[in-house]
Enzyme design. Structure first.
Site, PDB file in Angstrom:
ATOM      1  CB  ILE A  45      -0.923   0.007   1.227  1.00 26.37           C
ATOM      2  CG1 ILE A  45      -1.842  -1.199   1.181  1.00 26.37           C
ATOM      3  CG2 ILE A  45      -1.712   1.307   1.292  1.00 26.37           C
ATOM      4  CD1 ILE A  45      -2.659  -1.408   2.429  1.00 26.37           C
ATOM      5  CB  SER A  46       2.788   2.818  -2.214  1.00 24.07           C
ATOM      6  OG  SER A  46       3.618   3.930  -2.404  1.00 24.07           O
ATOM      7  N   PRO A  47       0.313   5.119  -0.766  1.00 26.67           N
ATOM      8  CG  PRO A  47      -0.402   6.132   1.210  1.00 26.67           C
ATOM      9  CD  PRO A  47       0.357   4.953   0.679  1.00 26.67           C
TER      10      PRO A  47
END
Length: 95
Positions: A45-47
């Site tokens: 998860i890499s916003p």
């Protein structure tokens, strides 16, 4: 191997700096593997686009291919699947 991975990927907190550090670690290991001919699939998860672009540039500078896949999911479904309660903890921290 599990012990070594635990050392590299210590439990990251939900702060931006920790998330970015974790993505850089994943990118570093992926880069090492890919430049040695190993196919890599990493799920993270890499916003934040900036750190994704940084990792992409690092990997492609070695001549490896970087493919990013975006998956969209309604927040209600994410909360329902969140068995650790991470999203709720994050929401409380923001309030």
């Amino acid at each position: 191997m599990v012990t070594r991975c635990a050392q590299i990927f210590r439990r990251a907190r939900l702060f931006k700096e920790d998330r970015d550090t974790n993505i850089r670690r994943i990118g570093y290991v992926s880069r090492l593997l890919s430049r040695n001919g190993v196919g890599v699939i990493a799920s993270a998860i890499s916003p934040y686009r900036e750190v994704r672009d940084e990792v992409r540039q690092s990997i492609t500078s070695d001549g490896s291919e970087f493919i990013e896949v975006y998956v969209q999911c309604p927040i209600e479904v994410l909360v329902e699947r969140d068995v650790k309660g991470t999203l709720q903890k994050s929401a409380r921290r923001r309030d």
